[in-house]
Enzyme design. Structure first.
Site, PDB file in Angstrom:
ATOM      1  CG  ASP B 106      -2.095   0.938   1.085  1.00 20.59           C
ATOM      2  OD1 ASP B 106      -2.451   1.272  -0.056  1.00 20.59           O
ATOM      3  OD2 ASP B 106      -2.678   1.310   2.111  1.00 20.59           O
ATOM      4  CG  HIS B 113      -4.781  10.377   2.596  1.00 20.22           C
ATOM      5  ND1 HIS B 113      -5.823  10.287   3.502  1.00 20.22           N
ATOM      6  CD2 HIS B 113      -3.881   9.429   2.967  1.00 20.22           C
ATOM      7  CE1 HIS B 113      -5.564   9.320   4.373  1.00 20.22           C
ATOM      8  NE2 HIS B 113      -4.400   8.790   4.082  1.00 20.22           N
ATOM      9  CG  ASP B 211      -5.942  -0.115   3.394  1.00 20.26           C
ATOM     10  OD1 ASP B 211      -5.951  -1.296   3.762  1.00 20.26           O
ATOM     11  OD2 ASP B 211      -5.101   0.720   3.774  1.00 20.26           O
TER      12      ASP B 211
END
Lengths: 390, 390
Positions: B106, B113, B211
């Site tokens: 990831d 973000h 996620d």
């Protein structure tokens, strides 16, 4: 009794056990009928990974183990007629990665290692962060780049800060980490935590593990999400796995846990093991020196606690997953499980001889981790994991 | 053209493509001989995962794609005689996880973000850490707990600090993350980095990805080695994967990268994509509301840069590996890709209606991520990924 995957001549990879300087071919032993009464699926021995064998479960493993003890009692006399069919000299075999690893998790359970890292990188603060004694800190590692013992390890290139200047090139701070790996033997369904008292049932066995680390790459990249390229270029796993049952004679209580952990991590039974570990460095430019001696009893968290914590939120483990302990350092300088600690981040070169010293690894260096248990006349060998930097 | 794995009635899982409200069964299409002249191993369509199909490589995928276009031209007229054999209505099929995932990585490539997280947790400092614009920050995630869209997600229990008191219990800060996943289509050998100009050849396709994150568990555990139990209880992957070729019409230049990244991350070609994303929240106690609209063009790092960075130290990618982008937030509050940002860490409840608001997810909430591209009359659908908290 160490299990592994080997091939030889034209024989494809299969399950074997190590016996002195020989390997016993369990596929052939099975084909010859020695397991016929045990209701074992014979195809599990003819696989390029231990996973199907592991998935048989502990009752089957114990039955096979007892049969092998009978066959190997009196120094292989029971196998004398078929000796050349079932035994292959170790010099003739190629060893393979013993398990097909699904997920690999690395913990940080060696408290002296965590304290040393804290002292090196946060000299002003408490060496341990506030969560350390409340939960086994861990992170997910890279499974694809785990290689079998003996595989050469290429020095990675990457970004790092060199004298406060952003640099790209081969790592200048390549290190090893002395760890033990747990091989998971049973799966739990997603969403169903494994309680402490059942956790050890999920361990098939243990194997020595070297989590190679590029400290300069790691230091620059790891905030805020943890190690990535500093670790994922290679990790080395021993070719031979020791079944968990074999550790029983070496069971000891761990160090006191203060504060008392939360109930899901509590147990009354001793869950640590007294296994001697050693790190050997064969210097590219010198001789072979033992640079550290440590022991698995220096782990703060027990194997069962690692598993109970890993799954408490519902994460599912699968057969063949690998859980590594993190670096196992003792509490004295000669027991540190990484060059980061042994050379105190390069500040105090480690002298291997009058003429040779190391801060971090140089090309051509070979690092070998070894381990064994010895208690009341019982000795057990953990085998070794080795790798040369190229 | 979206690829996935489906089963129906007594038919075992196999490869299919989505066509309107039907699924085209490629195993049957293959058995009927429609691919006979393409030299495709027909067994790749009769598998419970796309991996073998993916491993055929892009020339084979393009040949199959062209044949399917011919067959589906003029609204399936070419398949009229075998319509009921090859098409199954979507209401009759069960969708499965499309790939057998080896490793899952990831990233943190959504710069808005990362800035928001920095502002929330380090209000005094620079919102971005010093490494953010030099390398794509990423970490390894848990592959075993990735589930197909539609699978209910159990709220994890774990340790967290609640009002400065260590607590154990169900997470009180359960969140989603709006991400896109790359499915790797080709492997590189261990030790051999993938250069920027070849990196896109290693992408089979893309799929929407959620996620799920337990922010309270994550916050307590993540120092110093990154997220662990805060993430590994579940991640949801769309059932349908869009081949990378299909993104071509939506290729755009990314935002300027200043400072200029190191040479191994440089390219002159535009490597970003203009894909509209939306997050829908079906509240347990209310109606369904679109709570965010974002776009993949808000990623700071391109897909090629993620791959070039991941492998620059020699890490090997394998077919079926999953690389997720990290949360894709835009630069305005209505475009944030997580509740952490939308509710500003719970400080500003997000109003869904006059009577319903959210800081984090409550049991019974369903989160659905959707995506599509639209450019010069060409529209492409990314499908969706959905999950309900239980």
């Amino acid at each position: 009794m160490l299990y592994g995957i080997f091939s030889y001549d034209i024989a494809s990879p299969r399950v074997g056990i190590q016996y002195k300087d020989l390997v016993l071919d369990l596929e052939v032993v099975s084909l010859l009928g020695y397991f016929d009464d045990l209701s074992i699926d014979p195809t599990v021995f003819a696989q390029p990974a231990l996973n199907d064998f592991i998935a048989l479960g502990k009752p089957a493993h114990r039955a096979i183990r007892q049969r092998l003890n009978e066959l190997l009692d009196n120094d292989t006399a029971a196998l004398a007629d078929v000796h050349d069919q079932v035994f292959i000299h170790e010099s003739r075999v190629t060893l393979h990665l013993p398990v097909r690893i699904g997920d690999y998790t690395d913990f940080y359970a060696g408290i002296h290692h965590a304290e040393n890292v804290g002292r090196i990188f946060r000299p002003q603060g408490d060496p341990l962060l506030s969560n350390y004694k409340q939960l086994p800190v861990g992170y997910h590692g890279r499974a694809s780049s785990i290689v079998v013992s003996g595989t050469p390890v290429r020095r990675p290139s990457g970004q790092f800060m060199d004298d406060n200047r952003l640099t790209f090139g081969p790592s200048k701070a390549l290190d090893f980490e002395l760890e033990l790996a747990l091989i998971i033997g049973k799966e739990n369904p997603l969403g169903e935590p494994i309680p402490m008292e059942e956790a050890e049932d999920y361990i098939f066995g243990v194997a020595l593990f070297n989590d190679w680390s590029a400290r300069d790459i790691q230091r620059w990249e790891y905030q805020p999400l943890g190690p990535f390229l500093g670790k994922n270029f290679a990790s080395s796993l021993a070719a031979w796995v020791l079944p968990f049952d074999d550790l029983e004679p070496f069971r000891v209580a761990g160090m006191p846990q203060d504060p008392t952990p939360l109930p899901y991590l509590q147990t009354s039974a001793p869950g640590h093991f007294d296994l001697e570990l050693a790190v050997w460095l064969q210097a590219a430019d010198g001789e072979t020196v033992c640079i550290a001696r440590s022991n698995t009893k220096y782990l703060y968290w027990s194997f069962a606690q690692l598993i109970a914590h890993h799954t408490v939120g519902g994460c599912n483990l699968r057969v063949g997953d690998l859980l590594a302990t993190g670096t196992i350092s003792g509490d004295t300088p000669g027991s540190y499980g990484s060059l980061l600690e042994l050379s105190w981040n390069g500040e105090r070169p480690l002298h291997l001889s009058h003429t040779t010293a190391r801060t971090f690894l140089v090309n051509g260096d070979t690092v070998t981790l070894q381990g064994h248990g010895f208690h009341k006349g019982i000795r057990i060998d953990l085998g070794e994991v080795t790798g040369t930097i190229i």
